[in-house]
Scaffold this motif. Structure first.
Motif, PDB file in Angstrom:
ATOM      1  N   ARG A 124      -1.222   9.997   6.371  1.00 18.73           N
ATOM      2  CA  ARG A 124      -2.282  10.375   7.310  1.00 18.73           C
ATOM      3  C   ARG A 124      -3.414   9.364   7.327  1.00 18.73           C
ATOM      4  O   ARG A 124      -4.065   9.172   8.359  1.00 18.73           O
ATOM      5  N   GLN A 125      -3.690   8.752   6.179  1.00 15.55           N
ATOM      6  CA  GLN A 125      -4.782   7.790   6.075  1.00 15.55           C
ATOM      7  C   GLN A 125      -4.340   6.603   5.234  1.00 15.55           C
ATOM      8  O   GLN A 125      -3.562   6.745   4.304  1.00 15.55           O
ATOM      9  N   ARG A 126      -4.883   5.449   5.582  1.00  8.24           N
ATOM     10  CA  ARG A 126      -4.573   4.256   4.791  1.00  8.24           C
ATOM     11  C   ARG A 126      -5.744   3.291   4.947  1.00  8.24           C
ATOM     12  O   ARG A 126      -6.003   2.784   6.032  1.00  8.24           O
ATOM     13  N   GLN A 127      -6.481   3.077   3.847  1.00 10.75           N
ATOM     14  CA  GLN A 127      -7.607   2.149   3.858  1.00 10.75           C
ATOM     15  C   GLN A 127      -7.777   1.563   2.466  1.00 10.75           C
ATOM     16  O   GLN A 127      -7.888   2.307   1.492  1.00 10.75           O
ATOM     17  N   PRO A 128      -7.807   0.245   2.351  1.00 11.96           N
ATOM     18  CA  PRO A 128      -7.945  -0.346   1.019  1.00 11.96           C
ATOM     19  C   PRO A 128      -9.395  -0.398   0.556  1.00 11.96           C
ATOM     20  O   PRO A 128     -10.308  -0.686   1.330  1.00 11.96           O
ATOM     21  N   ASP A 129      -9.602  -0.126  -0.708  1.00 10.33           N
ATOM     22  CA  ASP A 129     -10.851  -0.471  -1.375  1.00 10.33           C
ATOM     23  C   ASP A 129     -10.645  -1.883  -1.931  1.00 10.33           C
ATOM     24  O   ASP A 129      -9.771  -2.092  -2.780  1.00 10.33           O
ATOM     25  N   ILE A 130     -11.405  -2.851  -1.449  1.00  7.45           N
ATOM     26  CA  ILE A 130     -11.180  -4.249  -1.863  1.00  7.45           C
ATOM     27  C   ILE A 130     -12.287  -4.748  -2.788  1.00  7.45           C
ATOM     28  O   ILE A 130     -12.516  -5.964  -2.904  1.00  7.45           O
ATOM     29  N   GLN A 180      -8.265   3.866  -0.887  1.00 10.94           N
ATOM     30  CA  GLN A 180      -7.407   3.792  -2.065  1.00 10.94           C
ATOM     31  C   GLN A 180      -7.870   2.670  -3.005  1.00 10.94           C
ATOM     32  O   GLN A 180      -8.052   1.527  -2.577  1.00 10.94           O
ATOM     33  N   THR A 181      -8.059   3.015  -4.262  1.00  7.34           N
ATOM     34  CA  THR A 181      -8.389   2.048  -5.305  1.00  7.34           C
ATOM     35  C   THR A 181      -7.153   1.780  -6.158  1.00  7.34           C
ATOM     36  O   THR A 181      -6.231   2.587  -6.215  1.00  7.34           O
ATOM     37  N   GLU A 182      -7.170   0.656  -6.840  1.00  8.69           N
ATOM     38  CA  GLU A 182      -5.979   0.234  -7.591  1.00  8.69           C
ATOM     39  C   GLU A 182      -5.642   1.163  -8.750  1.00  8.69           C
ATOM     40  O   GLU A 182      -4.497   1.162  -9.222  1.00  8.69           O
ATOM     41  N   ASP A 183      -6.620   1.935  -9.231  1.00  7.39           N
ATOM     42  CA  ASP A 183      -6.320   2.831 -10.352  1.00  7.39           C
ATOM     43  C   ASP A 183      -5.754   4.182  -9.904  1.00  7.39           C
ATOM     44  O   ASP A 183      -5.454   5.039 -10.744  1.00  7.39           O
ATOM     45  N   TYR A 184      -5.565   4.353  -8.586  1.00  3.94           N
ATOM     46  CA  TYR A 184      -4.954   5.586  -8.081  1.00  3.94           C
ATOM     47  C   TYR A 184      -3.430   5.480  -8.195  1.00  3.94           C
ATOM     48  O   TYR A 184      -2.844   4.485  -7.785  1.00  3.94           O
ATOM     49  N   ARG A 206      -1.053  -5.695  -3.769  1.00  5.93           N
ATOM     50  CA  ARG A 206      -0.703  -4.583  -2.879  1.00  5.93           C
ATOM     51  C   ARG A 206      -1.193  -4.896  -1.462  1.00  5.93           C
ATOM     52  O   ARG A 206      -2.399  -4.893  -1.196  1.00  5.93           O
ATOM     53  N   ILE A 207      -0.244  -5.121  -0.577  1.00  7.82           N
ATOM     54  CA  ILE A 207      -0.529  -5.546   0.788  1.00  7.82           C
ATOM     55  C   ILE A 207      -0.690  -4.337   1.698  1.00  7.82           C
ATOM     56  O   ILE A 207       0.163  -3.453   1.725  1.00  7.82           O
ATOM     57  N   PHE A 208      -1.780  -4.330   2.454  1.00  5.06           N
ATOM     58  CA  PHE A 208      -1.986  -3.302   3.467  1.00  5.06           C
ATOM     59  C   PHE A 208      -1.574  -3.864   4.831  1.00  5.06           C
ATOM     60  O   PHE A 208      -1.431  -5.079   4.994  1.00  5.06           O
ATOM     61  N   ASN A 209      -1.385  -2.985   5.794  1.00  2.00           N
ATOM     62  CA  ASN A 209      -0.822  -3.342   7.111  1.00  2.00           C
ATOM     63  C   ASN A 209      -1.305  -4.705   7.597  1.00  2.00           C
ATOM     64  O   ASN A 209      -2.505  -4.908   7.782  1.00  2.00           O
ATOM     65  N   THR A 210      -0.361  -5.601   7.801  1.00  2.00           N
ATOM     66  CA  THR A 210      -0.670  -6.967   8.226  1.00  2.00           C
ATOM     67  C   THR A 210      -0.010  -7.230   9.574  1.00  2.00           C
ATOM     68  O   THR A 210       1.076  -6.740   9.854  1.00  2.00           O
ATOM     69  N   TYR A 211      -0.688  -8.008  10.406  1.00  2.56           N
ATOM     70  CA  TYR A 211      -0.173  -8.280  11.748  1.00  2.56           C
ATOM     71  C   TYR A 211      -0.506  -9.718  12.128  1.00  2.56           C
ATOM     72  O   TYR A 211      -1.352 -10.363  11.494  1.00  2.56           O
ATOM     73  N   SER A 231       0.826  -1.211   0.000  1.00  6.02           N
ATOM     74  CA  SER A 231       0.000   0.000   0.000  1.00  6.02           C
ATOM     75  C   SER A 231       0.858   1.257   0.000  1.00  6.02           C
ATOM     76  O   SER A 231       0.368   2.355  -0.306  1.00  6.02           O
ATOM     77  N   GLU A 232       2.152   1.122   0.319  1.00  8.05           N
ATOM     78  CA  GLU A 232       3.041   2.283   0.319  1.00  8.05           C
ATOM     79  C   GLU A 232       3.212   2.876  -1.077  1.00  8.05           C
ATOM     80  O   GLU A 232       3.695   4.005  -1.210  1.00  8.05           O
ATOM     81  N   VAL A 233       2.835   2.135  -2.122  1.00  5.62           N
ATOM     82  CA  VAL A 233       2.903   2.717  -3.468  1.00  5.62           C
ATOM     83  C   VAL A 233       1.933   3.884  -3.605  1.00  5.62           C
ATOM     84  O   VAL A 233       2.085   4.717  -4.510  1.00  5.62           O
ATOM     85  N   TYR A 234       0.933   3.972  -2.720  1.00  5.37           N
ATOM     86  CA  TYR A 234      -0.012   5.088  -2.741  1.00  5.37           C
ATOM     87  C   TYR A 234       0.526   6.306  -1.996  1.00  5.37           C
ATOM     88  O   TYR A 234      -0.030   7.399  -2.108  1.00  5.37           O
ATOM     89  N   GLY A 235       1.587   6.132  -1.218  1.00  6.19           N
ATOM     90  CA  GLY A 235       2.186   7.237  -0.485  1.00  6.19           C
ATOM     91  C   GLY A 235       1.228   7.827   0.535  1.00  6.19           C
ATOM     92  O   GLY A 235       0.509   7.107   1.231  1.00  6.19           O
ATOM     93  N   ASP A 236       1.218   9.155   0.622  1.00  4.25           N
ATOM     94  CA  ASP A 236       0.282   9.880   1.478  1.00  4.25           C
ATOM     95  C   ASP A 236      -0.905  10.235   0.586  1.00  4.25           C
ATOM     96  O   ASP A 236      -0.889  11.256  -0.111  1.00  4.25           O
TER      97      ASP A 236
END
Length: 324
Positions: free
Chosen positions: A275-281, A128-132, A171-176, A117-122
């Protein structure tokens, strides 16, 4: 005939879980790792399995093996680790991609890239959608990771277009979850270790920044489903949990679940911290029939249980990571 899977970064947090999952499916697994951030402790329970093989190797150098599919997970993924040697980090992403793509091309096998998901930056859009295309600082302290992963995606799609290579970009978002390094500086491990010790819980900024946390079992399910999907679905695809939490909410939940007496303290926000990070899945739901099953409280309980079992004298989490 048994499928043999190559997992680069296989001794890391995600790689070890993926290796375990593939073995459970009856596949042979070649785990490749240079142990820069991975650990043999993560795979020690797999070493006795005759279908599991460990090879110590750095993916910035070519790899000559015979396999049927490739999962490329090799790269430091926490700010503490990837900022320690930024030149090596970007080399791992770019040269590592060149080498696994070359191997996949020679063998004519599918290859999956664990992007981020860091490819989306800030981001300027939310979720965030894949076409962004993203909003990334190309010369900041996080750029070695962000831009390295973006360049790796470019290489994957160029190999796909130029050589008709069977690729998957995820694109992997925060995993724990269990096997996170207690000293890797990620926010979940930081908060849990601090809470179990009764130390102050450090939040960077005012705590209003958001992240979306995906439990590792759900993430691995998405990864395997993606690799098994139709050849023409190459991605990129977001894999993450769309549940969004502020850093303050996460800290309060960790304190509640651990029964800790820790207090929250605030530190300055690091450079380029999103500031924000949320995937559109939506795409993952439509193409893979995938969505996460584990709620944050349930996943945190399992992760806390893992950390309780670790040596309490392990290194303290660092204070240079931000809210990753």
């Amino acid at each position: 005939m048994t499928t043999r899977a190559l997992v680069t970064g296989g001794a890391g947090f995600l790689g070890s879980h993926l290796s375990e999952r593939l073995l459970a499916e009856g596949r042979d697994v070649l785990c490749v790792d240079n142990l820069y951030t991975g650990s043999k402790k993560n795979i020690e329970h797999l070493l006795a399995n005759p279908r599991f093989e460990f090879m110590r190797h750095d993916v910035t150098f070519p790899l000559y093996v015979e396999v049927d599919e490739i999962y490329n997970l090799a790269c430091p993924a926490s700010p503490v680790h990837y900022q320690r040697d930024p030149v090596q980090t970007i080399k791992t992403s770019i040269l590592g991609a060149v080498n696994v793509l070359g191997l996949a091309k020679r063998l004519k096998v599918p290859v999956l890239q664990a992007s981020t998901s860091e490819v989306y930056g800030d981001p300027e859009i939310h979720p965030q959608t894949e076409d962004y295309w993203g909003r990334v600082n190309p010369i900041g302290i996080r750029s070695c990771y962000d831009e390295g992963k973006r360049a790796a995606e470019t290489l994957f799609f160029d190999y796909h277009r130029q050589h008709d290579l069977d690729i998957k970009v995820m694109r992997i978002f925060n995993t724990y979850g269990p096997r996170m390094d207690p000293a890797d500086g990620r926010v979940v491990s930081n908060f849990i270790v601090q809470a179990l010790r009764g130390d102050d819980i450090t939040i960077y900024g005012d705590g209003s920044q958001t992240r979306s946390f995906c439990y590792v079992d759900d993430l691995i399910e998405g990864m395997v489903s993606f690799m098994r999907s139709d050849r023409d679905f190459v991605g990129p695809v977001n894999i993450g949990n769309p549940g969004e939490f502020t850093m303050l909410q996460l800290a309060q939940e960790v304190i509640r679940l651990t029964g800790s007496t820790s207090q929250v303290v605030h530190l300055p926000l690091p450079q380029d911290d999103p500031r924000q990070r949320q995937p559109d899945i939506t795409l993952a739901r439509a193409k893979l029939g995938w969505e996460p099953q584990t709620q944050l409280a349930a996943g945190l309980e399992r992760t806390i249980a893992y950390f309780r079992g670790l040596d309490r004298r392990a290194k303290s989490p660092t204070d240079v990571s931000g809210n990753s």
